[in-house]
Design a protein around this motif. Structure first.
Motif, short mmCIF file in Angstrom:
data_model
loop_
_atom_site.label_atom_id
_atom_site.label_comp_id
_atom_site.label_asym_id
_atom_site.label_seq_id
_atom_site.Cartn_x
_atom_site.Cartn_y
_atom_site.Cartn_z
N ASP A 154 0.91 -1.22 -0.01
CA ASP A 154 0.14 0.11 -0.16
C ASP A 154 0.88 1.35 0.08
OD1 ASP A 154 -2.50 1.09 -0.08
OD2 ASP A 154 -2.63 1.31 2.11
N ASP A 155 0.28 2.35 -0.51
CA ASP A 155 1.06 3.62 -0.33
C ASP A 155 0.24 4.69 -0.60
OD1 ASP A 155 0.73 4.76 -3.10
OD2 ASP A 155 1.62 2.83 -3.81
N PRO A 156 0.65 5.75 -0.14
CA PRO A 156 -0.05 7.31 0.16
C PRO A 156 -0.81 7.36 -1.32
CG PRO A 156 1.91 7.57 0.97
CD PRO A 156 2.16 6.30 0.43
N GLU A 157 -0.34 7.34 -2.44
CA GLU A 157 -1.05 7.75 -3.69
C GLU A 157 -2.32 6.68 -3.64
OE1 GLU A 157 -0.82 9.98 -5.86
OE2 GLU A 157 0.94 11.14 -4.89
#
Lengths: 195, 187
Positions: free
Chosen positions: A3-6
């Motif tokens: 998972d990542d912020p974007e």
């Protein structure tokens, strides 16, 4: 996929715009929890989470139909047993898909009555053996562009699409075998089933 | 009801009327049964919406719940039975929904699935959110309030917090992950 912020922000934006979030395979529990929390937060916004008048009206009609067909269920299986499943995608599919899905020893074409006509053209495809369907528990299936659930009750099988069209089209579906008729709402395709 | 959008409180109050129930032991003709199901649509929709957070999913899942519930329930059901049955079907439908989206064991992750449903969903959802936000550090709480409760864009949030947009997304990411873990602890 990590998972990542974007990626999370795209999900959040979908929620904030009241769009169906993209299906994204998630790597861990935190990623899932973050999205469930985002859903909960968005739903807490004042005024959010109220059904539209159009949806309520569609549901009124659908419920009327479903209760009607449920009431019409025979008490004992006096009819000839059915051994085949048919699934017909409802007309008006956003993607223009019109297919019929069937299984095993189909001996006759469905003959929808007035107001029940669905798809004129379609092909029969195998989905599941009737014996593989537990009573009352929806079973998911996928067939090309069609994804949905089968719900068995006695020898009757109902079909419900899991596909959201995103296009706001209203679809109608019939279940010819039991003279069933169901109206489903936007983003939810009714499927015809004959067992 | 859509005109009420500006006033959350009024909207919530009006929903109670929508789900008002008849006497539990009223006769159960087909029309009565239809009506009994119909009176629950708004409550079930709100219940589902507060968990999926978007309209298309909430509409799809609500329709699924009613179709499954009606086909799986006998006709002489009492209204309290019908209501608890609807919530039960809603819970399993939601569990399936999360499992479909995020394949790995979503069912047991969502504590909401096992908790008993509240009769008035949204005020309770608001309370849960307030409680949750109160557990977070100030910067996390602030970014979530701006984004979700006030509907700020990333850019607006960045201006408000004097951060870059990339920083807002990182902050939002950390805040949601932290809040998700807090939610797990609270359940």
């Amino acid at each position: 996929m990590n998972d990542d912020p974007e990626q999370l922000d795209r999900h959040v934006e979908d929620l904030l715009q009241d769009r169906k979030p993209e299906r994204t395979p998630l790597s861990d529990e935190d990623a899932l929890r973050a999205r469930q929390t985002a859903a909960m937060l968005h739903a807490a916004k004042p005024g959010a989470g109220l059904p539209s008048k159009e949806f309520l009206e569609r549901m009124q009609g659908s419920i009327h139909g479903w209760v009607g067909e449920q009431s019409a269920q025979p008490q004992a299986p006096s009819r000839p047993s059915r051994r085949s499943l048919l699934l017909t995608a409802a007309a008006g599919l956003a993607a223009g898909v019109a297919a019929a899905v069937g299984f095993d020893r189909l001996t006759r074409a469905p003959a929808p009555g007035p107001g029940q006509a669905l798809v004129d053209k379609g092909t029969w495809k195998r989905v599941k053996a009737l014996a593989d369907l537990p009573q009352g528990t929806p079973i998911a299936f996928r067939l090309g562009a069609i994804e949905g659930f089968l719900i068995r009750k006695g020898d009757e099988v109902k079909g419900l699409s899991a596909v959201c069209t995103h296009m706001g089209c209203t679809t109608q579906a019939a279940i010819p075998a039991g003279a069933h008729r169901a109206r489903t709402g936007r983003g939810l395709l009714g499927l015809s089933v004959a067992a | 009801m859509r005109e009420d959008k500006t006033s959350g409180a009024a909207v919530f109050a009006s929903q109670a009327k929508v789900v008002a129930l008849p006497q539990p032991d009223a006769p159960h003709g087909r029309d009565h049964l239809t009506w009994a199901y119909q009176t629950h649509v708004t409550a079930i929709y709100q219940y589902i919406y507060s968990r999926v957070g978007n309209r298309p999913d909430a509409e799809d899942l609500t329709a699924q719940v009613f179709m499954k519930a009606i086909s799986g329930m006998r006709n002489d059901v009492s209204v309290p039975e019908l209501r608890s049955w609807l919530y039960r079907v809603a819970q399993t439908t939601l569990a399936d929904h999360w499992r479909e989206y995020y394949a790995e064991g979503a069912g047991e992750l969502d504590e909401d699935v096992t908790r008993p449903p509240a009769p008035r969903e949204n005020p309770e959802a608001v309370h849960r959110v307030d409680t949750l936000l109160a557990t977070l550090p100030e910067s996390y709480r602030r970014v979530l309030e701006l984004r979700f409760l006030r509907g700020y864009s990333v850019r607006e949030t960045a201006q408000e917090l004097s951060l870059s947009e990339a920083n807002v997304k990182v902050l939002q990411f950390r805040a949601l992950n932290r809040a998700g873990r807090e939610r797990g602890r609270m359940s």
